[in-house]
Design an enzyme around this catalytic site. Structure first.
Site, mmCIF file in Angstrom:
data_model
loop_
_atom_site.group_PDB
_atom_site.id
_atom_site.type_symbol
_atom_site.label_atom_id
_atom_site.label_comp_id
_atom_site.label_asym_id
_atom_site.label_seq_id
_atom_site.Cartn_x
_atom_site.Cartn_y
_atom_site.Cartn_z
ATOM 1 N N ARG A 125 0.888 -1.131 -0.138
ATOM 2 C CA ARG A 125 0.173 0.078 -0.007
ATOM 3 C C ARG A 125 0.698 1.221 -0.063
ATOM 4 O O ARG A 125 0.453 2.290 0.377
ATOM 5 C CB ARG A 125 -1.016 -0.127 1.248
ATOM 6 C CG ARG A 125 -1.880 -1.121 0.995
ATOM 7 C CD ARG A 125 -3.058 -0.926 1.973
ATOM 8 N NE ARG A 125 -3.969 -1.941 2.180
ATOM 9 C CZ ARG A 125 -4.072 -2.805 3.093
ATOM 10 N NH1 ARG A 125 -3.083 -2.691 3.834
ATOM 11 N NH2 ARG A 125 -4.879 -3.715 2.743
ATOM 12 N N LYS A 147 2.731 11.866 -10.531
ATOM 13 C CA LYS A 147 2.035 10.966 -11.346
ATOM 14 C C LYS A 147 2.841 9.851 -11.799
ATOM 15 O O LYS A 147 4.102 9.891 -12.161
ATOM 16 C CB LYS A 147 1.795 11.949 -12.859
ATOM 17 C CG LYS A 147 0.799 12.803 -12.837
ATOM 18 C CD LYS A 147 0.401 13.555 -14.147
ATOM 19 C CE LYS A 147 -0.353 14.603 -14.208
ATOM 20 N NZ LYS A 147 -0.766 15.222 -15.266
ATOM 21 N N GLU A 189 9.704 20.879 -23.036
ATOM 22 C CA GLU A 189 8.984 21.168 -21.633
ATOM 23 C C GLU A 189 9.374 22.318 -21.268
ATOM 24 O O GLU A 189 8.792 23.191 -20.474
ATOM 25 C CB GLU A 189 9.127 20.002 -20.817
ATOM 26 C CG GLU A 189 8.909 18.558 -21.476
ATOM 27 C CD GLU A 189 7.597 18.168 -21.602
ATOM 28 O OE1 GLU A 189 6.662 19.074 -21.066
ATOM 29 O OE2 GLU A 189 7.202 17.167 -22.174
ATOM 30 N N LYS A 225 6.798 24.448 -12.197
ATOM 31 C CA LYS A 225 6.226 22.951 -11.703
ATOM 32 C C LYS A 225 5.731 22.914 -10.490
ATOM 33 O O LYS A 225 4.723 22.440 -10.104
ATOM 34 C CB LYS A 225 6.993 21.803 -12.589
ATOM 35 C CG LYS A 225 6.111 20.601 -12.035
ATOM 36 C CD LYS A 225 6.183 19.495 -13.048
ATOM 37 C CE LYS A 225 5.437 18.428 -12.592
ATOM 38 N NZ LYS A 225 5.636 17.470 -13.511
ATOM 39 N N GLU A 235 -4.645 17.508 -10.547
ATOM 40 C CA GLU A 235 -5.045 18.254 -11.930
ATOM 41 C C GLU A 235 -6.298 18.617 -12.110
ATOM 42 O O GLU A 235 -7.405 17.905 -13.105
ATOM 43 C CB GLU A 235 -4.523 17.172 -12.997
ATOM 44 C CG GLU A 235 -4.244 17.940 -14.344
ATOM 45 C CD GLU A 235 -3.848 17.005 -15.293
ATOM 46 O OE1 GLU A 235 -2.625 16.382 -15.255
ATOM 47 O OE2 GLU A 235 -4.481 16.841 -16.518
ATOM 48 N N ARG A 239 -3.288 22.524 -13.293
ATOM 49 C CA ARG A 239 -2.386 21.641 -13.705
ATOM 50 C C ARG A 239 -2.254 21.410 -15.138
ATOM 51 O O ARG A 239 -1.346 20.720 -15.582
ATOM 52 C CB ARG A 239 -2.056 20.342 -12.756
ATOM 53 C CG ARG A 239 -0.895 19.581 -12.893
ATOM 54 C CD ARG A 239 -0.467 18.656 -12.022
ATOM 55 N NE ARG A 239 0.480 17.827 -12.243
ATOM 56 C CZ ARG A 239 1.071 16.946 -11.462
ATOM 57 N NH1 ARG A 239 0.481 16.697 -10.221
ATOM 58 N NH2 ARG A 239 2.310 16.148 -11.866
ATOM 59 N N ASN A 243 0.014 20.605 -19.486
ATOM 60 C CA ASN A 243 -0.132 19.632 -20.877
ATOM 61 C C ASN A 243 -0.358 20.629 -22.246
ATOM 62 O O ASN A 243 -0.978 20.227 -23.206
ATOM 63 C CB ASN A 243 -1.739 19.056 -20.813
ATOM 64 C CG ASN A 243 -1.849 17.711 -19.664
ATOM 65 O OD1 ASN A 243 -0.846 17.183 -19.338
ATOM 66 N ND2 ASN A 243 -2.885 17.788 -19.025
ATOM 67 N N HIS A 246 -0.093 19.489 -25.708
ATOM 68 C CA HIS A 246 -0.132 17.776 -25.766
ATOM 69 C C HIS A 246 -1.173 17.305 -26.553
ATOM 70 O O HIS A 246 -1.168 16.127 -26.831
ATOM 71 C CB HIS A 246 -0.150 17.480 -24.191
ATOM 72 C CG HIS A 246 1.466 17.391 -23.587
ATOM 73 N ND1 HIS A 246 2.056 18.620 -23.702
ATOM 74 C CD2 HIS A 246 2.181 16.479 -22.965
ATOM 75 C CE1 HIS A 246 3.190 18.531 -23.000
ATOM 76 N NE2 HIS A 246 3.421 17.092 -22.570
ATOM 77 N N HIS A 250 0.259 14.569 -28.495
ATOM 78 C CA HIS A 250 0.110 13.261 -28.414
ATOM 79 C C HIS A 250 -0.616 12.787 -29.686
ATOM 80 O O HIS A 250 -0.371 11.596 -30.031
ATOM 81 C CB HIS A 250 -0.652 13.075 -27.096
ATOM 82 C CG HIS A 250 -0.094 12.995 -25.824
ATOM 83 N ND1 HIS A 250 -0.684 13.221 -24.395
ATOM 84 C CD2 HIS A 250 1.139 12.611 -25.773
ATOM 85 C CE1 HIS A 250 0.066 12.984 -23.544
ATOM 86 N NE2 HIS A 250 1.071 12.808 -24.005
ATOM 87 N N HIS A 263 8.804 12.267 -27.658
ATOM 88 C CA HIS A 263 7.793 13.015 -27.228
ATOM 89 C C HIS A 263 7.831 14.379 -27.397
ATOM 90 O O HIS A 263 6.738 15.265 -27.674
ATOM 91 C CB HIS A 263 7.698 12.876 -25.703
ATOM 92 C CG HIS A 263 6.766 13.322 -25.049
ATOM 93 N ND1 HIS A 263 5.311 12.936 -24.932
ATOM 94 C CD2 HIS A 263 6.741 14.359 -23.948
ATOM 95 C CE1 HIS A 263 4.575 13.777 -24.271
ATOM 96 N NE2 HIS A 263 5.293 14.694 -23.572
HETATM 97 N N1 GLY Z 1 3.957 16.135 -16.988
HETATM 98 C C1 GLY Z 1 2.627 16.982 -16.613
HETATM 99 C C2 GLY Z 1 2.219 16.938 -15.047
HETATM 100 O O1 GLY Z 1 3.081 16.380 -14.310
HETATM 101 O O2 GLY Z 1 1.156 17.207 -14.847
#
Ligand code: GLY
Length: 349
Positions: A125, A147, A189, A225, A235, A239, A243, A246, A250, A263
């Site tokens: 856990r 993430k 980025e 960030k 998010e 947040r 993106n 993206h 993407h 990417h």
């Molecule tokens: N790479 C995008 C984020 O961490 O939200």
């Protein structure tokens, strides 16, 4: 036993991510991998996860500072971001008698960090997770913020968890072994952070030598960030600016899946149509300077399909970030088809 550490010549630049009980530091310093034992609790069992594309000595340098470690090297490439690799990590920990007091450390790029972080989030856990990113893209963006995920049934990042690292060590010296295209991909980025949140960083990218200023570019990007993650860890809104570019990016990436495309190269193209018309020439110039923004063969049918199936989209709509002036943004809900139409007009012109 971990070896005693000599005193560091300089202190790392600390970036404190304030998330209540889940707060942690991101430490930036050239050479910090060699003194990781000073900053991480390695006097326990450590599962070190790396991939075959990362110089083996990086994981070995960390292992040399651990009480007891096991290195798992997965094949380089997105295919390793899988349930099978996740199972391999869990099995390794179970067989080696890992307890809740032990930890996982990632030494690699975004794929390794996402995979290792997800294994750390699930074992018993949740156990401690450290991240030591080795690509510019992961140093600037994906190595922190919580993430973690693997791909499943062909869908990217569809199974995962929010699991914050206990500490992140950023060692820009590790970038010396990266091919130039990987550096360019990571710079996409930084351009994203600059365009949405930091006019001065954008001007630095525009006017100054990027290689000479790389440490500053990394630290400024990390500060952006940090601020975004602190305001919107899960998010729910803000947040989403991370993106930026993206949805189209993407889409391009998925449409060129079997080709040699990175990417960041796709995200760079995806940002161009999301910028105001007046800003676009400046953005294209900066991207070119970073080794990005060169047109590819666009398959608009496939790009549209990918955008419609993107997990960030909500049915046929998606919240996109629009930038008219460097350092400021607007979040806008748009029909996916309209985003792609706009991108097609802009990128084909
Ligand atoms: N790479 C995008 C984020 O961490 O939200």
């Amino acid at each position: 036993m971990p070896k005693p550490m000599p005193m560091p010549a300089t202190m790392p630049v600390p970036i404190s991510v304030n998330l209540g009980p889940d707060s942690y530091d991101v430490l930036v310093k050239r050479g910090i991998l060699a003194e990781a034992g000073r900053y991480l609790n390695l006097a326990r069992r450590v599962l070190i996860v790396t991939d075959s594309g990362v110089p083996a000595r990086y994981a070995e340098t960390l292992a040399g500072q651990c009480g007891e470690s096991v290195i798992v090297t997965v094949p380089a490439g997105e295919a390793s971001k899988s349930i099978e690799s996740f199972t391999l990590l869990l099995r390794t920990m179970l067989r080696r008698g890992f307890s809740r007091k032990d930890c996982v450390a990632a030494v690699g790029g975004g794929m390794v960090g996402d995979l290792a972080g997800f294994a750390a989030s699930a074992y018993m856990r949740g156990i401690d997770f450290y991240n030591i990113p080795t690509t510019l893209l992961s140093q600037i963006d994906s190595s922190f913020g919580g993430k973690t995920a693997v791909n499943f049934e062909g869908v990217k990042n569809i199974v995962g968890a929010f699991w914050q690292p206990r500490r992140v060590l950023i060692d820009p010296d590790l970038l010396k072994t990266l091919p130039p295209r990987q550096i360019s991909s990571g710079l996409a980025e930084a351009v994203k952070m600059a365009l949405t949140c930091d006019r001065e960083l954008f001007e630095l990218l525009e006017k100054e030598d990027i290689t000479v200023n790389l440490d500053q570019i990394i630290v400024r990007s990390l500060r952006i960030k940090k601020s975004v993650v602190e305001q919107d860890e899960r998010e729910a809104g803000l947040r989403r600016i991370l993106n930026f570019g993206h949805t189209v990016g993407h889409g391009i990436e998925s449409s060129l899946e079997m080709t040699d495309i990175y990417h960041g190269e796709c995200v760079a193209l995806g940002m161009i149509p999301m910028c105001g018309e007046q800003l676009r020439p400046r953005v294209k110039k900066v991207l070119l300077k970073c080794g990005l923004g060169r047109p590819v063969r666009y398959d608009w049918e496939k790009i549209t399909e990918a955008a419609l199936h993107d997990k960030k989209s909500d049915g046929d709509t998606v919240t996109v970030t629009i930038v008219s002036e460097p350092g400021s943004f607007e979040l806008k809900e748009m029909k996916c088809l309209e985003v792609i139409r706009q991108a097609r007009v802009c990128l084909e012109e």
